[in-house]
Design an enzyme around this catalytic site. Structure first.
Site, PDB file in Angstrom:
ATOM      1  N   MET A  15      41.697  30.976  44.880  1.00 24.59           N
ATOM      2  CA  MET A  15      40.418  30.643  44.218  1.00 24.59           C
ATOM      3  C   MET A  15      40.559  30.645  42.691  1.00 24.59           C
ATOM      4  O   MET A  15      40.144  29.702  42.017  1.00 24.59           O
ATOM      5  CB  MET A  15      39.340  31.641  44.669  1.00 24.59           C
ATOM      6  CG  MET A  15      37.958  31.291  44.218  1.00 24.59           C
ATOM      7  SD  MET A  15      36.698  32.201  45.094  1.00 24.59           S
ATOM      8  CE  MET A  15      36.950  33.881  44.512  1.00 24.59           C
ATOM      9  N   LEU A  16      41.154  31.677  42.138  1.00 25.29           N
ATOM     10  CA  LEU A  16      41.339  31.744  40.683  1.00 25.29           C
ATOM     11  C   LEU A  16      42.475  30.827  40.234  1.00 25.29           C
ATOM     12  O   LEU A  16      42.347  30.113  39.237  1.00 25.29           O
ATOM     13  CB  LEU A  16      41.628  33.188  40.255  1.00 25.29           C
ATOM     14  CG  LEU A  16      41.956  33.387  38.772  1.00 25.29           C
ATOM     15  CD1 LEU A  16      40.795  32.947  37.874  1.00 25.29           C
ATOM     16  CD2 LEU A  16      42.304  34.857  38.488  1.00 25.29           C
TER      17      LEU A  16
ATOM     18  N   TYR B  71      43.965  48.781  48.964  1.00 22.63           N
ATOM     19  CA  TYR B  71      44.017  47.611  48.065  1.00 22.63           C
ATOM     20  C   TYR B  71      44.056  48.069  46.603  1.00 22.63           C
ATOM     21  O   TYR B  71      44.905  47.610  45.826  1.00 22.63           O
ATOM     22  CB  TYR B  71      42.799  46.731  48.342  1.00 22.63           C
ATOM     23  CG  TYR B  71      42.566  45.632  47.330  1.00 22.63           C
ATOM     24  CD1 TYR B  71      43.395  44.515  47.273  1.00 22.63           C
ATOM     25  CD2 TYR B  71      41.486  45.691  46.440  1.00 22.63           C
ATOM     26  CE1 TYR B  71      43.165  43.495  46.355  1.00 22.63           C
ATOM     27  CE2 TYR B  71      41.250  44.678  45.524  1.00 22.63           C
ATOM     28  CZ  TYR B  71      42.088  43.584  45.483  1.00 22.63           C
ATOM     29  OH  TYR B  71      41.855  42.585  44.571  1.00 22.63           O
TER      30      TYR B  71
ATOM     31  N   ASP C 286      57.092  32.556  47.168  1.00 28.00           N
ATOM     32  CA  ASP C 286      56.602  33.809  47.762  1.00 28.00           C
ATOM     33  C   ASP C 286      57.020  34.930  46.812  1.00 28.00           C
ATOM     34  O   ASP C 286      58.225  35.177  46.629  1.00 28.00           O
ATOM     35  CB  ASP C 286      57.235  33.992  49.150  1.00 28.00           C
ATOM     36  CG  ASP C 286      56.733  35.258  49.843  1.00 28.00           C
ATOM     37  OD1 ASP C 286      56.328  36.210  49.139  1.00 28.00           O
ATOM     38  OD2 ASP C 286      56.768  35.304  51.079  1.00 28.00           O
TER      39      ASP C 286
HETATM   40  N1  LIG Z   1      38.096  37.605  44.693  1.00 23.84           N
HETATM   41  C1  LIG Z   1      37.609  38.638  43.997  1.00 23.84           C
HETATM   42  O1  LIG Z   1      36.406  38.961  44.063  1.00 23.84           O
HETATM   43  C2  LIG Z   1      38.523  39.443  43.104  1.00 23.84           C
HETATM   44  C3  LIG Z   1      37.985  40.562  42.466  1.00 23.84           C
HETATM   45  C4  LIG Z   1      38.810  41.307  41.618  1.00 23.84           C
HETATM   46  C5  LIG Z   1      40.111  40.914  41.395  1.00 23.84           C
HETATM   47  N2  LIG Z   1      40.612  39.830  42.043  1.00 23.84           N
HETATM   48  C6  LIG Z   1      42.011  39.483  41.778  1.00 23.84           C
HETATM   49  O2  LIG Z   1      42.048  38.145  41.302  1.00 23.84           O
HETATM   50  C7  LIG Z   1      43.288  37.545  41.688  1.00 23.84           C
HETATM   51  C8  LIG Z   1      43.009  36.211  42.342  1.00 23.84           C
HETATM   52  O3  LIG Z   1      42.201  36.437  43.484  1.00 23.84           O
HETATM   53  P1  LIG Z   1      41.523  35.244  44.292  1.00 23.84           P
HETATM   54  O4  LIG Z   1      40.125  35.628  44.536  1.00 23.84           O
HETATM   55  O5  LIG Z   1      41.869  33.931  43.673  1.00 23.84           O
HETATM   56  O6  LIG Z   1      42.305  35.435  45.670  1.00 23.84           O
HETATM   57  P2  LIG Z   1      42.795  34.385  46.745  1.00 23.84           P
HETATM   58  O7  LIG Z   1      41.900  33.195  46.759  1.00 23.84           O
HETATM   59  O8  LIG Z   1      43.008  35.185  47.983  1.00 23.84           O
HETATM   60  O9  LIG Z   1      44.177  33.920  46.154  1.00 23.84           O
HETATM   61  C9  LIG Z   1      45.342  34.702  46.258  1.00 23.84           C
HETATM   62  C10 LIG Z   1      46.481  33.746  46.477  1.00 23.84           C
HETATM   63  O10 LIG Z   1      47.688  34.520  46.579  1.00 23.84           O
HETATM   64  C11 LIG Z   1      48.483  33.911  47.576  1.00 23.84           C
HETATM   65  N3  LIG Z   1      49.464  34.841  48.101  1.00 23.84           N
HETATM   66  C12 LIG Z   1      49.293  35.846  48.984  1.00 23.84           C
HETATM   67  N4  LIG Z   1      50.469  36.440  49.231  1.00 23.84           N
HETATM   68  C13 LIG Z   1      51.405  35.789  48.475  1.00 23.84           C
HETATM   69  C14 LIG Z   1      52.798  35.920  48.310  1.00 23.84           C
HETATM   70  N5  LIG Z   1      53.502  36.846  48.977  1.00 23.84           N
HETATM   71  N6  LIG Z   1      53.424  35.078  47.469  1.00 23.84           N
HETATM   72  C15 LIG Z   1      52.734  34.117  46.801  1.00 23.84           C
HETATM   73  N7  LIG Z   1      51.427  33.925  46.936  1.00 23.84           N
HETATM   74  C16 LIG Z   1      50.765  34.758  47.763  1.00 23.84           C
HETATM   75  C17 LIG Z   1      47.495  33.471  48.637  1.00 23.84           C
HETATM   76  O11 LIG Z   1      48.086  32.501  49.433  1.00 23.84           O
HETATM   77  P3  LIG Z   1      47.627  32.323  50.967  1.00 23.84           P
HETATM   78  O12 LIG Z   1      46.244  31.748  50.883  1.00 23.84           O
HETATM   79  O13 LIG Z   1      48.640  31.396  51.532  1.00 23.84           O
HETATM   80  O14 LIG Z   1      47.629  33.696  51.568  1.00 23.84           O
HETATM   81  C18 LIG Z   1      46.355  32.934  47.769  1.00 23.84           C
HETATM   82  O15 LIG Z   1      46.551  31.558  47.474  1.00 23.84           O
HETATM   83  C19 LIG Z   1      43.996  38.573  42.574  1.00 23.84           C
HETATM   84  O16 LIG Z   1      44.893  39.299  41.777  1.00 23.84           O
HETATM   85  C20 LIG Z   1      42.886  39.513  43.008  1.00 23.84           C
HETATM   86  O17 LIG Z   1      43.388  40.806  43.281  1.00 23.84           O
HETATM   87  C21 LIG Z   1      39.847  39.076  42.884  1.00 23.84           C
END
Ligand SMILES: NC(=O)c1ccc[n+]([C@@H]2O[C@H](COP(=O)([O-])OP(=O)(O)OC[C@H]3O[C@@H](n4cnc5c(N)ncnc54)[C@H](OP(=O)(O)O)[C@@H]3O)[C@@H](O)[C@H]2O)c1
Length: 313
Positions: free
Chosen positions: A12-13, A126, A37
């Site tokens: 998403m980000l 987490y 990965d």
């Molecule tokens: N969403 C929130 O509300 C929130 C809040 C606070 C902080 N954050 C932080 O913001 C950041 C982005 O989050 P987001 O919401 O964009 O999450 P997201 O949509 O789940 O994106 C995370 C991405 O990481 C990929 N990923 C997972 N395991 C991996 C690996 N081993 N190697 C490479 N890529 C991998 C996932 O791929 P797959 O889809 O193939 O698994 C997904 O595309 C993260 O650091 C998260 O901790 C998010």
């Protein structure tokens, strides 16, 4: 010109960050999980050596908060092991690195906004794995490592609370939403722009909080979403968190302070309500496009054979 490498680029980000950099004409390589990965240390070293980025932004993460409780080692491999490998690669290549992190590094029980320097005390698997990722990056890159903590994200390119409320408004006469967890709903596009501004400014390495200002509860965010849809916000009813059971406890107070931005010429992200009003046309269009695509898949047709309807997507 700054050369960027973004991991987790289809998340998403990551999607919004790559789009923002592209629209600014910045050279960017976006790597999704299939391309890199982050738990594969040799591939991380190889990709950084090949692309020679000036900045790596790690948007890859294990983000399934509840699942992490029973799979902390796997979550740690991604959230800390991946971050550590990327930081080691950046150290070898002389690149800067931005590690995206979370409010879950804090206990979530404060009564004033968490400052960047407050002592973390994660209460979930987490949160522990994300804190280990922060430490891995800041420890390996003391002069060129940045941690950008964010929270309560919504965006056009992934599942999130606002998208769920758009769907439920269409499906249910009323929805019950918790009203005792406080946070700062934040648009991924706003986080992306702050990450870019951080790197373009002469920011000192360290910790920055990229969340909207102001605060609300999930109930408040749901009501705002219903209002933006032209629906009656009274269809959203408040409930206490005690009515929902989850594997991982949710923080009751996830409000982050933004003092570190004051040292830069970069204004913090504005008020959360203003943010969702700006984002909403894009969120709604993305929701409708996804819904229309799902409606037109043959396996979703009412008359499709049962075996076809069961195919995984
Ligand atoms: N969403 C929130 O509300 C929130 C809040 C606070 C902080 N954050 C932080 O913001 C950041 C982005 O989050 P987001 O919401 O964009 O999450 P997201 O949509 O789940 O994106 C995370 C991405 O990481 C990929 N990923 C997972 N395991 C991996 C690996 N081993 N190697 C490479 N890529 C991998 C996932 O791929 P797959 O889809 O193939 O698994 C997904 O595309 C993260 O650091 C998260 O901790 C998010």
């Amino acid at each position: 010109m700054t050369r960027w490498l973004v991991t987790g680029a289809s998340g998403m980000l990551g999607t919004d960050l790559v789009a923002a950099l592209t629209s600014l004409g910045e050279p960017v390589t976006g790597m999704d999980r299939a391309g890199l990965d982050v738990t594969d240390a040799a591939s991380v070293t190889d990709v950084i050596a090949r692309h020679r980025p000036d900045v790596v932004v790690n948007c890859a993460a294990w983000t399934a908060v509840d699942d992490a409780e029973a799979a902390e080692e796997q979550a740690l491999a991604v959230n800390a092991g991946g971050a550590a490998s990327l930081a080691a690669g950046c150290a070898a290549a002389g690149a800067r690195m931005v590690q995206v992190s979370t409010d879950y590094v804090f206990a979530g029980d404060a009564d004033r906004p968490y400052a960047e320097g407050d002592v973390p005390a994660p209460r979930t698997a987490y949160g522990r794995t994300k804190l280990a990722g922060e430490r891995a990056v800041l420890g390996r890159l003391p002069g060129s490592g940045y941690v950008v903590r964010t929270a309560w994200l919504y965006g056009a390119h992934g599942p999130n609370f606002v998208r769920t409320m758009i769907r439920l408004e269409n499906q249910r006469p009323a929805v019950d939403v918790v009203d005792d967890q406080h946070g700062q709903p934040t648009w991924t596009a706003d986080v992306a722009s702050r990450i870019i501004a951080l790197i373009h400014s002469a920011a000192l390495p360290g910790i920055y909080h990229a969340t909207s200002t102001g605060q609300t509860t999930w109930f408040g965010l749901a009501r705002e979403t219903f209002g933006l849809l032209g629906a009656d916000p009274a269809r959203v009813r408040p409930i206490p968190s005690s009515e929902l059971t989850r594997e991982a406890p949710r923080p009751t107070y996830s409000v982050l302070g933004h003092a570190a931005w004051a040292r830069l010429a970069v204004p913090p992200i504005g008020d959360w309500r203003h943010g969702i009003h700006r984002a909403f046309p894009e969120l709604l269009a993305a929701y409708r496009a996804a819904a229309a695509a799902a409606d037109h898949r043959p396996d979703n047709e009412p008359g499709a054979p049962a075996a076809l309807r069961r195919l995984p997507r």
